[in-house]
Design a protein around this motif. Structure first.
Motif, PDB file in Angstrom:
ATOM      1  N   ALA A 147       0.856  -1.192   0.000  1.00  0.00           N
ATOM      2  CA  ALA A 147       0.000   0.000   0.000  1.00  0.00           C
ATOM      3  C   ALA A 147       0.886   1.234   0.000  1.00  0.00           C
ATOM      4  CB  ALA A 147      -0.901   0.002   1.231  1.00  0.00           C
ATOM      5  N   THR A 148       0.782   2.059  -1.038  1.00  0.00           N
ATOM      6  CA  THR A 148       1.594   3.273  -1.087  1.00  0.00           C
ATOM      7  C   THR A 148       0.775   4.476  -0.638  1.00  0.00           C
ATOM      8  OG1 THR A 148       1.079   3.943  -3.375  1.00  0.00           O
ATOM      9  CG2 THR A 148       2.818   2.287  -3.056  1.00  0.00           C
ATOM     10  N   GLU A 149       1.457   5.466  -0.090  1.00  0.00           N
ATOM     11  CA  GLU A 149       0.776   6.686   0.355  1.00  0.00           C
ATOM     12  C   GLU A 149       1.770   7.844   0.372  1.00  0.00           C
ATOM     13  OE1 GLU A 149      -1.602   9.338   0.873  1.00  0.00           O
ATOM     14  OE2 GLU A 149      -2.564   7.361   0.859  1.00  0.00           O
ATOM     15  N   THR A 150       1.340   8.999  -0.127  1.00  0.00           N
ATOM     16  CA  THR A 150       2.202  10.178  -0.183  1.00  0.00           C
ATOM     17  C   THR A 150       1.990  11.115   0.997  1.00  0.00           C
ATOM     18  OG1 THR A 150       0.594  11.449  -1.492  1.00  0.00           O
ATOM     19  CG2 THR A 150       2.192  10.102  -2.712  1.00  0.00           C
ATOM     20  N   ASP A 151       0.832  11.064   1.608  1.00  0.00           N
ATOM     21  CA  ASP A 151       0.470  12.005   2.672  1.00  0.00           C
ATOM     22  C   ASP A 151       0.861  11.449   4.045  1.00  0.00           C
ATOM     23  OD1 ASP A 151      -1.246  14.413   3.596  1.00  0.00           O
ATOM     24  OD2 ASP A 151      -2.102  12.722   4.688  1.00  0.00           O
ATOM     25  N   ASN A 152       1.482  12.281   4.877  1.00  0.00           N
ATOM     26  CA  ASN A 152       1.966  11.832   6.184  1.00  0.00           C
ATOM     27  C   ASN A 152       0.846  11.362   7.104  1.00  0.00           C
ATOM     28  OD1 ASN A 152       4.780  12.207   5.831  1.00  0.00           O
ATOM     29  ND2 ASN A 152       4.562  14.407   6.167  1.00  0.00           N
ATOM     30  N   ILE A 153      -0.253  12.115   7.133  1.00  0.00           N
ATOM     31  CA  ILE A 153      -1.374  11.749   8.009  1.00  0.00           C
ATOM     32  C   ILE A 153      -1.986  10.422   7.551  1.00  0.00           C
ATOM     33  CG2 ILE A 153      -3.697  12.400   8.767  1.00  0.00           C
ATOM     34  CD1 ILE A 153      -2.798  15.309   8.716  1.00  0.00           C
ATOM     35  N   ASN A 154      -2.196  10.289   6.248  1.00  0.00           N
ATOM     36  CA  ASN A 154      -2.755   9.046   5.708  1.00  0.00           C
ATOM     37  C   ASN A 154      -1.824   7.863   5.956  1.00  0.00           C
ATOM     38  OD1 ASN A 154      -5.013  10.365   4.821  1.00  0.00           O
ATOM     39  ND2 ASN A 154      -4.499  10.280   2.658  1.00  0.00           N
ATOM     40  N   PHE A 155      -0.520   8.089   5.764  1.00  0.00           N
ATOM     41  CA  PHE A 155       0.459   7.026   5.974  1.00  0.00           C
ATOM     42  C   PHE A 155       0.431   6.535   7.423  1.00  0.00           C
ATOM     43  CE2 PHE A 155       4.761   5.939   7.474  1.00  0.00           C
ATOM     44  CZ  PHE A 155       4.984   4.792   6.725  1.00  0.00           C
ATOM     45  N   THR A 156       0.403   7.478   8.359  1.00  0.00           N
ATOM     46  CA  THR A 156       0.380   7.108   9.774  1.00  0.00           C
ATOM     47  C   THR A 156      -0.902   6.366  10.130  1.00  0.00           C
ATOM     48  OG1 THR A 156       1.753   9.024  10.352  1.00  0.00           O
ATOM     49  CG2 THR A 156       0.478   8.011  12.132  1.00  0.00           C
ATOM     50  N   ALA A 157      -2.036   6.871   9.643  1.00  0.00           N
ATOM     51  CA  ALA A 157      -3.323   6.230   9.937  1.00  0.00           C
ATOM     52  C   ALA A 157      -3.397   4.838   9.306  1.00  0.00           C
ATOM     53  CB  ALA A 157      -4.470   7.102   9.434  1.00  0.00           C
ATOM     54  N   ALA A 158      -2.941   4.717   8.049  1.00  0.00           N
ATOM     55  CA  ALA A 158      -2.968   3.418   7.363  1.00  0.00           C
ATOM     56  C   ALA A 158      -2.096   2.406   8.089  1.00  0.00           C
ATOM     57  CB  ALA A 158      -2.495   3.580   5.915  1.00  0.00           C
ATOM     58  N   THR A 159      -0.902   2.823   8.506  1.00  0.00           N
ATOM     59  CA  THR A 159      -0.004   1.930   9.238  1.00  0.00           C
ATOM     60  C   THR A 159      -0.634   1.485  10.551  1.00  0.00           C
ATOM     61  OG1 THR A 159       1.928   3.041   8.267  1.00  0.00           O
ATOM     62  CG2 THR A 159       2.300   1.715  10.246  1.00  0.00           C
ATOM     63  N   THR A 160      -1.268   2.415  11.244  1.00  0.00           N
ATOM     64  CA  THR A 160      -1.943   2.092  12.507  1.00  0.00           C
ATOM     65  C   THR A 160      -3.071   1.097  12.283  1.00  0.00           C
ATOM     66  OG1 THR A 160      -1.410   4.269  13.440  1.00  0.00           O
ATOM     67  CG2 THR A 160      -3.227   3.052  14.461  1.00  0.00           C
ATOM     68  N   ASN A 161      -3.853   1.298  11.236  1.00  0.00           N
ATOM     69  CA  ASN A 161      -4.963   0.382  10.943  1.00  0.00           C
ATOM     70  C   ASN A 161      -4.464  -1.027  10.619  1.00  0.00           C
ATOM     71  OD1 ASN A 161      -7.207   2.088  11.360  1.00  0.00           O
ATOM     72  ND2 ASN A 161      -6.923   3.047   9.351  1.00  0.00           N
ATOM     73  N   VAL A 162      -3.373  -1.114   9.894  1.00  0.00           N
ATOM     74  CA  VAL A 162      -2.793  -2.432   9.587  1.00  0.00           C
ATOM     75  C   VAL A 162      -2.313  -3.101  10.872  1.00  0.00           C
ATOM     76  CG1 VAL A 162      -0.866  -3.616   8.452  1.00  0.00           C
ATOM     77  CG2 VAL A 162      -2.152  -1.857   7.218  1.00  0.00           C
ATOM     78  N   ASN A 163      -1.592  -2.353  11.705  1.00  0.00           N
ATOM     79  CA  ASN A 163      -1.059  -2.908  12.951  1.00  0.00           C
ATOM     80  C   ASN A 163      -2.170  -3.317  13.917  1.00  0.00           C
ATOM     81  OD1 ASN A 163       1.515  -2.458  11.975  1.00  0.00           O
ATOM     82  ND2 ASN A 163       1.806  -0.544  13.100  1.00  0.00           N
ATOM     83  N   ASN A 164      -3.225  -2.493  14.003  1.00  0.00           N
ATOM     84  CA  ASN A 164      -4.320  -2.788  14.931  1.00  0.00           C
ATOM     85  C   ASN A 164      -5.088  -4.047  14.563  1.00  0.00           C
ATOM     86  OD1 ASN A 164      -3.732  -0.587  16.509  1.00  0.00           O
ATOM     87  ND2 ASN A 164      -5.348   0.719  15.667  1.00  0.00           N
ATOM     88  N   ASN A 165      -4.954  -4.475  13.293  1.00  0.00           N
ATOM     89  CA  ASN A 165      -5.637  -5.694  12.849  1.00  0.00           C
ATOM     90  C   ASN A 165      -4.679  -6.865  12.650  1.00  0.00           C
ATOM     91  OD1 ASN A 165      -8.634  -4.958  12.259  1.00  0.00           O
ATOM     92  ND2 ASN A 165      -7.466  -3.209  11.469  1.00  0.00           N
ATOM     93  N   ASP A 166      -3.439  -6.686  13.127  1.00  0.00           N
ATOM     94  CA  ASP A 166      -2.429  -7.747  13.060  1.00  0.00           C
ATOM     95  C   ASP A 166      -2.246  -8.290  11.643  1.00  0.00           C
ATOM     96  OD1 ASP A 166      -1.909  -7.692  15.861  1.00  0.00           O
ATOM     97  OD2 ASP A 166      -3.695  -8.896  16.216  1.00  0.00           O
ATOM     98  N   LEU A 167      -2.204  -7.370  10.676  1.00  0.00           N
ATOM     99  CA  LEU A 167      -2.049  -7.785   9.281  1.00  0.00           C
ATOM    100  C   LEU A 167      -0.708  -7.340   8.696  1.00  0.00           C
ATOM    101  CD1 LEU A 167      -5.696  -7.130   8.023  1.00  0.00           C
ATOM    102  CD2 LEU A 167      -4.560  -9.348   8.227  1.00  0.00           C
ATOM    103  N   GLN A 168       0.266  -7.122   9.581  1.00  0.00           N
ATOM    104  CA  GLN A 168       1.587  -6.687   9.113  1.00  0.00           C
ATOM    105  C   GLN A 168       2.246  -7.718   8.209  1.00  0.00           C
ATOM    106  OE1 GLN A 168       0.428  -6.919  12.255  1.00  0.00           O
ATOM    107  NE2 GLN A 168       1.563  -5.617  13.681  1.00  0.00           N
ATOM    108  N   ASP A 169       1.910  -8.993   8.380  1.00  0.00           N
ATOM    109  CA  ASP A 169       2.509 -10.031   7.541  1.00  0.00           C
ATOM    110  C   ASP A 169       1.926 -10.039   6.131  1.00  0.00           C
ATOM    111  OD1 ASP A 169       4.133 -10.857   9.590  1.00  0.00           O
ATOM    112  OD2 ASP A 169       2.869 -12.545  10.185  1.00  0.00           O
ATOM    113  N   ASN A 170       0.756  -9.425   5.972  1.00  0.00           N
ATOM    114  CA  ASN A 170       0.090  -9.407   4.661  1.00  0.00           C
ATOM    115  C   ASN A 170       0.186  -8.069   3.952  1.00  0.00           C
ATOM    116  OD1 ASN A 170      -1.624 -11.359   6.555  1.00  0.00           O
ATOM    117  ND2 ASN A 170      -1.803 -12.088   4.448  1.00  0.00           N
ATOM    118  N   ILE A 171       0.422  -6.994   4.701  1.00  0.00           N
ATOM    119  CA  ILE A 171       0.367  -5.650   4.120  1.00  0.00           C
ATOM    120  C   ILE A 171       1.624  -4.866   4.453  1.00  0.00           C
ATOM    121  CG2 ILE A 171      -0.897  -3.467   4.039  1.00  0.00           C
ATOM    122  CD1 ILE A 171      -3.390  -5.048   4.970  1.00  0.00           C
ATOM    123  N   ILE A 172       2.256  -4.305   3.426  1.00  0.00           N
ATOM    124  CA  ILE A 172       3.369  -3.374   3.592  1.00  0.00           C
ATOM    125  C   ILE A 172       2.860  -1.982   3.240  1.00  0.00           C
ATOM    126  CG2 ILE A 172       5.660  -2.695   2.781  1.00  0.00           C
ATOM    127  CD1 ILE A 172       6.100  -5.606   1.945  1.00  0.00           C
TER     128      ILE A 172
END
Length: 325
Positions: A147-172
């Motif tokens: 998942a690519t993102e150019t915006d800092n706020i979106n990047f931080t929120a997207a990373t948090t959402n991935v981590n909160n759902n324990d999907l780090q092994d499936n999503i970069i």
């Protein structure tokens, strides 16, 4: 009235006419969700509901907060996903997002002849704060996404959402600059290595030859983007033929804030929209608009045609454009 016609009418009642025509056959939202059930289960959804004399629950779709509550509650109820969307960011429409993923699944199965056991690797260009495509693809379909993102706020929120759902092994989630579409992502050495190892883990899980892995990665890092890698080609290992199975994108549609305002006026002339638009200006506007953005995507896709099986994007008219090898 015949039984057949009665059944057809009952099925048509399930989906609003505007959605029914374009809803994928496997989309669970062909049957609209029960707002009454959501309100009874999710206290955060309840304040945005109103009730008529018959007890039917209604939602104000012109209230961005109501849309955000609806989307986050549905993601949790239907997909067990815990998602937080910042107040000023784009709120995805779940039926449309699922449609896109299901159509890609169709292309993978029927056009690219992928097997259900294959490891599927995709790229979502501009994932947004919700990171909704990668989250749905990983949780519902078992795919792996960059998942690519150019915006800092979106990047931080997207990373948090991935981590909160324990999907780090499936999503970069990868932070990129404003000019990056595919180049700088598909040829990123770290991403290529992780995706190669993902595919190899299933296709060759009994082979622990690290020296062979090092040889493949060395070749990948030194191979022109339009040249197939010999280690990932061949009929005996067809699911390894492409490093990436698909790319997808929901691009910014406008070239300026003025263009977004003129579009709002033209929509009013055609009638009031069903729901309120959401998202910050960064998510709606890009230099040159969607034509320039998609043109760059097409040009870069051609460079990586040997490494990507299916290239796709959505346009401002709600159409999906695809190219398959």
């Amino acid at each position: 009235m015949s039984v057949t016609n009665h059944i057809r009418l009952e099925e048509e009642k399930k989906v609003p006419p505007k959605l029914n025509k374009y809803m994928h056959a496997r989309n669970p939202y062909r049957t609209p969700p029960s707002f009454k059930k959501l309100a009874s289960v999710y206290p955060e959804f309840r304040p945005y509901c109103s009730y008529d004399v018959g007890g039917k629950v209604h939602l104000d779709f012109k209230d961005p907060k109501a849309l955000r509550a609806l989307t986050t509650c549905l993601l949790h109820q239907d997909f067990d996903l815990k998602v937080t969307i910042p107040d000023d960011r784009l709120v995805p429409t779940l039926p449309l997002r699922l449609n896109y993923l299901l159509w890609i699944e169709d292309l993978l199965m029927h056009a690219a002849h992928c097997e259900t056991s294959d490891v599927i690797v995709g790229v979502d260009i501009g994932a947004g704060a919700s990171c909704v495509y990668p989250l749905l693809a990983a949780r519902k379909l078992g795919w792996n996404l960059v998942a690519t993102e150019t915006d800092n706020i979106n990047f931080t929120a997207a990373t948090t959402n991935v981590n909160n759902n324990d999907l780090q092994d499936n999503i970069i989630v990868k932070k990129v600059d404003d000019k990056t579409v595919l180049q700088g992502v598909l040829d990123d050495a770290d991403i290529q290595k992780q995706m190669y190892l993902k595919k190899k883990e299933v296709n060759d899980n009994n082979d622990d030859d690290d020296d062979d892995d090092d040889e493949v990665m060395s070749e990948l890092n030194n191979t022109p983007s339009d040249t197939p890698c010999k280690h990932t080609d061949g009929d005996d290992n067809k699911s390894m033929k492409y490093m990436f199975d698909f790319t997808m994108c929901n691009p910014p549609f406008f070239s300026s804030e003025e263009e977004t305002d003129s579009m709002k006026k033209s929509k009013k002339q055609r009638g009031e929209p069903i729901s309120s638009p959401t998202g910050c200006i960064h998510e709606k506007v890009t230099t040159g608009g969607e034509v320039t953005f998609i043109t760059q995507m097409v040009e870069e896709s051609h460079k990586f045609k040997s490494k990507v099986r299916i290239r796709s994007t959505r346009d401002g008219q709600g159409n999906y454009r695809t190219s398959c090898n």
